[in-house]
Design a protein around this motif. Structure first.
Motif, PDB file in Angstrom:
ATOM      1  N   ASN A 352      10.260  -9.338  12.116  1.00 47.08           N
ATOM      2  CA  ASN A 352      10.645  -8.140  11.352  1.00 47.08           C
ATOM      3  C   ASN A 352       9.649  -7.842  10.243  1.00 47.08           C
ATOM      4  O   ASN A 352      10.029  -7.497   9.125  1.00 47.08           O
ATOM      5  CB  ASN A 352      12.047  -8.328  10.761  1.00 47.08           C
ATOM      6  N   ALA A 353       8.360  -7.991  10.529  1.00 44.41           N
ATOM      7  CA  ALA A 353       7.340  -7.735   9.515  1.00 44.41           C
ATOM      8  C   ALA A 353       7.507  -6.329   8.936  1.00 44.41           C
ATOM      9  O   ALA A 353       7.808  -5.374   9.665  1.00 44.41           O
ATOM     10  CB  ALA A 353       5.957  -7.895  10.120  1.00 44.41           C
ATOM     11  N   PHE A 354       7.311  -6.217   7.615  1.00 51.76           N
ATOM     12  CA  PHE A 354       7.525  -4.941   6.928  1.00 51.76           C
ATOM     13  C   PHE A 354       6.607  -3.864   7.480  1.00 51.76           C
ATOM     14  O   PHE A 354       5.404  -4.073   7.659  1.00 51.76           O
ATOM     15  CB  PHE A 354       7.281  -5.117   5.432  1.00 51.76           C
ATOM     16  N   CYS A 355       7.176  -2.718   7.756  1.00 47.99           N
ATOM     17  CA  CYS A 355       6.415  -1.623   8.365  1.00 47.99           C
ATOM     18  C   CYS A 355       6.667  -0.332   7.595  1.00 47.99           C
ATOM     19  O   CYS A 355       7.819   0.093   7.438  1.00 47.99           O
ATOM     20  CB  CYS A 355       6.841  -1.469   9.834  1.00 47.99           C
ATOM     21  N   ARG A 356       5.631   0.278   7.091  1.00 54.21           N
ATOM     22  CA  ARG A 356       5.751   1.538   6.361  1.00 54.21           C
ATOM     23  C   ARG A 356       5.634   2.717   7.331  1.00 54.21           C
ATOM     24  O   ARG A 356       5.026   2.599   8.395  1.00 54.21           O
ATOM     25  CB  ARG A 356       4.653   1.651   5.300  1.00 54.21           C
ATOM     26  N   ASP A 357       6.184   3.869   6.933  1.00 53.66           N
ATOM     27  CA  ASP A 357       5.979   5.061   7.755  1.00 53.66           C
ATOM     28  C   ASP A 357       4.642   5.698   7.387  1.00 53.66           C
ATOM     29  O   ASP A 357       4.022   5.369   6.380  1.00 53.66           O
ATOM     30  CB  ASP A 357       7.140   6.054   7.613  1.00 53.66           C
ATOM     31  N   GLN A 358       4.206   6.620   8.210  1.00 52.35           N
ATOM     32  CA  GLN A 358       2.870   7.190   8.056  1.00 52.35           C
ATOM     33  C   GLN A 358       2.722   7.962   6.742  1.00 52.35           C
ATOM     34  O   GLN A 358       1.677   7.899   6.105  1.00 52.35           O
ATOM     35  CB  GLN A 358       2.556   8.107   9.244  1.00 52.35           C
ATOM     36  N   LYS A 359       3.776   8.650   6.315  1.00 52.19           N
ATOM     37  CA  LYS A 359       3.680   9.423   5.071  1.00 52.19           C
ATOM     38  C   LYS A 359       3.463   8.489   3.879  1.00 52.19           C
ATOM     39  O   LYS A 359       2.632   8.759   2.999  1.00 52.19           O
ATOM     40  CB  LYS A 359       4.947  10.258   4.868  1.00 52.19           C
ATOM     41  N   GLU A 360       4.218   7.381   3.845  1.00 54.49           N
ATOM     42  CA  GLU A 360       4.060   6.410   2.770  1.00 54.49           C
ATOM     43  C   GLU A 360       2.691   5.759   2.824  1.00 54.49           C
ATOM     44  O   GLU A 360       2.047   5.519   1.787  1.00 54.49           O
ATOM     45  CB  GLU A 360       5.163   5.348   2.877  1.00 54.49           C
ATOM     46  N   LEU A 361       2.222   5.477   4.035  1.00 48.86           N
ATOM     47  CA  LEU A 361       0.904   4.877   4.208  1.00 48.86           C
ATOM     48  C   LEU A 361      -0.192   5.814   3.705  1.00 48.86           C
ATOM     49  O   LEU A 361      -1.120   5.386   3.009  1.00 48.86           O
ATOM     50  CB  LEU A 361       0.679   4.545   5.687  1.00 48.86           C
ATOM     51  N   ASP A 362      -0.089   7.087   4.037  1.00 52.41           N
ATOM     52  CA  ASP A 362      -1.082   8.065   3.570  1.00 52.41           C
ATOM     53  C   ASP A 362      -1.101   8.132   2.048  1.00 52.41           C
ATOM     54  O   ASP A 362      -2.165   8.285   1.430  1.00 52.41           O
ATOM     55  CB  ASP A 362      -0.778   9.441   4.158  1.00 52.41           C
ATOM     56  N   SER A 363       0.065   8.011   1.422  1.00 58.68           N
ATOM     57  CA  SER A 363       0.147   8.029  -0.041  1.00 58.68           C
ATOM     58  C   SER A 363      -0.555   6.810  -0.644  1.00 58.68           C
ATOM     59  O   SER A 363      -1.254   6.932  -1.660  1.00 58.68           O
ATOM     60  CB  SER A 363       1.618   8.060  -0.475  1.00 58.68           C
ATOM     61  N   ILE A 364      -0.389   5.659  -0.017  1.00 58.98           N
ATOM     62  CA  ILE A 364      -1.054   4.441  -0.483  1.00 58.98           C
ATOM     63  C   ILE A 364      -2.569   4.577  -0.393  1.00 58.98           C
ATOM     64  O   ILE A 364      -3.298   4.242  -1.326  1.00 58.98           O
ATOM     65  CB  ILE A 364      -0.569   3.229   0.327  1.00 58.98           C
TER      66      ILE A 364
END
Length: 405
Positions: A352-364
């Motif tokens: 269950n490794a932590f996985c961000r969504d694409q919108k959050e990833l783009d913000s990072i």
């Protein structure tokens, strides 16, 4: 110096303590499946000239891929990889093989990718891997650009022709990171896993690779060849795998891990943690020397300069760890991660490794790029990483490994 020719035996006897590979049972159990997934397939390996990348290639070649393309910025390393593979009697390069001394972030790499692809299997080993790389904001920017930003651009490229298997190597230091290298690898994990519903993606965290390129033990060889003193922390213990085992871990993770999973070696803290100082002493003994333990760098250098051809002692400077980002223990997973310890004999799986969504990833990614554009300091970057990664607890001692012998 004849003993140096038997480095594999030394690693087995004095570092890992294993006469056969940690992965022997798993490789045997999944032999048919590995052949089915690799034989005749087209493979791209990025960063294939390093210790882990080249070991992965040698593990992969046992299963007869049909095509192999290797890219790495280390031209000399690529040359040695080819010479090594051409000189071995246990593996052989496919007829359709080519190596490119190029950076996977360069435009010419994209041309190679489009011309030589599509690929069935893609593995990325291109990374800044040293804790010492967090010297200042410039070295940190280069590290995060390589480990995080370029990894994302690479994945965007792969979306055009998705492979059947994609693997990107991580590190044990991504679990509860205390240095920026580990934090960058944790971010890398989150970047690649954000694509795991579009591409079959897996990664692996694992231990120190004994005598890998640039590692402290590998430096022992260089120091001996130059009649220079050895140096080692006296209080740091690490888990170790052999170079061959490192490639086998990555191969199993790449080919047999499910999308979104992180694999790691099942090692025992009671019997598998090894002190760097003990390796240094054993290595000197292997070469016929008794360690002459020194209390200062100056004393060690002076004794090395006075060494005679018939000396049976060798200077070894031991010191307590005092540099930024050094963790005195290793861990492969956190309390929040769900584990499967039964699927493989020698490997655990984080499911269950932590996985961000694409919108959050783009913000990072935007936050990182803005920080670098604003002439930020190292402290600014640490503050940003603390916000992005709640488990990041940076150890700052205002001294880095470049200030040690």
């Amino acid at each position: 110096m004849k003993a140096l020719l038997d480095l594999e035996q030394f690693i087995a006897a004095k570092v890992t303590g294993r006469k056969e590979s940690l992965l022997a049972a798993d490789l045997e159990n999944y032999k048919d499946e590995l052949f089915e997934r690799i034989a005749g397939k087209s493979v791209l390996v990025v960063g294939g000239a390093g210790t882990i990348g080249s070991s992965y290639i040698k593990a992969l070649l046992r299963y007869k891929p049909g095509k192999l393309v290797v890219a790495d910025i280390n031209e000399n390393g690529l040359t040695e990889l080819v010479r090594d593979c051409r000189s071995r009697n246990d593996v052989s390069l496919p007829k359709n093989f080519i190596s490119y001394p190029i950076n996977f972030g360069d435009k010419v790499f994209e041309k190679v990718f489009m011309n030589e692809g599509p690929f069935d299997i893609v593995a990325n080993f291109a990374a800044h891997k040293h804790v010492r790389s967090e010297k200042d904001i410039f070295s940190i920017e280069a590290m995060i650009d390589n480990n995080v930003l370029k990894a994302k651009r690479f994945l965007d490229m792969l979306l055009k022709t998705p492979p059947q298997h994609f693997f990107c190597v991580s590190t044990d230091k991504a679990a509860n990171p205390v240095n920026i290298m580990g934090a960058s690898k944790k971010l890398m994990e989150e970047v690649i896993l954000a694509y795991s519903n579009q591409i079959k993606i897996s990664t692996a965290r694992f231990a120190n690779v004994a005598f890998s390129n640039g590692s402290l033990p590998a430096g022992f060889i260089e120091r001996i060849m130059k009649k220079q003193p050895l140096s080692s922390p006296s209080d740091v213990r690490r888990y170790f795998v052999s170079p061959a085992e490192s490639g086998e871990i990555c191969l199993i993770a790449c080919m047999l891990g499910n999308s979104g999973e992180i694999l790691f070696p099942k090692l025992d803290p009671e019997k598998d943690l090894v002190n760097f100082a003990d390796i240094a002493k054993a290595f000197l003994q292997h070469l016929g020397f008794q360690a002459d333990v020194c209390k200062t760098e100056e004393e060690a250098r002076a004794k090395a300069a006075a060494l005679g051809n018939n000396s049976n002692t060798y200077p070894l400077y031991l010191f307590e760890s005092e540099t930024s980002g050094e963790k005195l223990f290793e861990e492969f997973y956190t309390a929040e991660e769900e584990l499967d310890m039964d699927r493989f004999s020698a490997l655990g799986v984080i499911k269950n490794a932590f996985c961000r969504d694409q919108k959050e990833l783009d913000s990072i990614i935007s936050d990182l790029q803005s920080t670098f554009s604003a002439q930020a300091t190292k402290e600014d970057l640490v503050h940003l990483l603390n916000r992005l990664l709640p488990t990041f607890q940076h150890i700052e001692k205002n001294k880095n490994l470049d200030q040690h012998m």
